[in-house]
Write a protein that holds these residues in place. Structure first.
Motif, short mmCIF file in Angstrom:
data_model
loop_
_atom_site.label_atom_id
_atom_site.label_comp_id
_atom_site.label_asym_id
_atom_site.label_seq_id
_atom_site.Cartn_x
_atom_site.Cartn_y
_atom_site.Cartn_z
N ALA A 1 1.96 -4.41 -5.80
CA ALA A 1 2.27 -2.87 -5.68
C ALA A 1 3.29 -1.81 -5.21
CB ALA A 1 1.17 -2.91 -4.56
N ASP B 1 3.39 1.64 -6.77
CA ASP B 1 1.65 2.24 -5.57
C ASP B 1 1.79 1.95 -3.92
OD1 ASP B 1 -1.03 1.76 -5.95
OD2 ASP B 1 -2.01 0.94 -6.42
N LYS C 1 0.36 2.59 -2.29
CA LYS C 1 -0.78 2.68 -1.92
C LYS C 1 -1.74 1.41 -1.01
CE LYS C 1 -5.70 4.79 -0.78
NZ LYS C 1 -6.61 5.65 -2.15
N THR C 2 -1.67 0.61 -2.36
CA THR C 2 -2.31 -0.30 -2.47
C THR C 2 -1.40 -1.49 -1.54
OG1 THR C 2 -3.27 -0.62 -4.64
CG2 THR C 2 -2.71 -2.38 -4.15
#
Length: 219
Positions: free
Chosen positions: A100, A105, A107-108
């Motif tokens: 991620a 990403d 947040k993930t």
């Protein structure tokens, strides 16, 4: 006849003892057998869980190789829901967080690392905190990153934690505190650790000086 009388006296004594202690003794024996049986059953369960988790981890590795983000996250969620108590769950979360992060990403990545902080063993928790602080550093969430690092960790992670603190403090332009953190990182690291050179470079870049090595035999 004397033998019969002696035998009867022993039998009477046994009956009297059993009447007084027999029930308690039975429960103790039953509890002991149950504990032994339960222990063996639990160990079998653990082995079975580890074997199943290992098989699922192979699927995660396949998903990682394909760079299929959705499949990776599904497999990770499956692992965490079914085998949270195994090391494979933390290993999967680390792998998913890395994928991620590389895909931007964040947040993930944070979610997966936070899962390890909450569910992993002590070593995995420490490593997850260091990596989570790195993600927060990228987000410029400096205070939150320092908060993540402000917990007691196993001694073998002391250098890595201090190094990460130095990175965060340097980003905040708190140079005196950053120098102190990098110095602590050097002091806590093994002399053979290849990462020492990078810590020293960062320390010197903000005006610090690496601590002099103690001569052999010095107190």
């Amino acid at each position: 006849m004397a033998y019969d009388l002696e035998e009867q006296e022993q039998l009477a004594s046994l009956k009297a003892w059993w009447a007084k202690y027999g029930n308690v003794t039975s429960w103790v024996l039953i509890a002991g057998l149950a504990a032994y049986s339960g222990w063996n059953g639990w160990k079998y369960y653990e082995r079975e869980q580890a074997a199943k988790a290992s098989a699922l981890y192979d699927e995660v590795q396949t998903a990682l190789a394909s760079k299929d983000a959705a499949k990776i996250q599904r497999a990770t969620a499956d692992m965490q829901s079914r085998f949270a108590s195994t090391a494979y769950a933390s290993m999967t979360a680390f792998a998913a967080a890395k994928q991620a992060f590389e895909a931007n990403d964040l947040k993930t990545a944070k979610t997966q690392l936070q899962w390890v902080v909450e569910h992993g063993n002590e070593e995995h928790k420490a490593l997850a905190r260091i990596r989570l602080a790195g993600v927060l550093l990228d987000e410029k969430a400096y205070d939150e990153a320092l908060k993540v690092l402000a917990v007691e960790t196993p001694a073998q992670f002391a250098s890595a934690v201090a190094d990460r603190k130095g990175d965060v403090l340097a980003a905040q332009n708190k140079l005196a505190e950053a120098r102190a953190a990098y110095t602590a990182a050097l002091n806590a690291s093994d002399k053979k650790n290849p990462g020492r050179q990078l810590i020293q470079i960062k320390l010197e870049a903000i005006g610090g000086t690496a601590p002099a090595e103690q001569p052999k035999g010095a107190a």
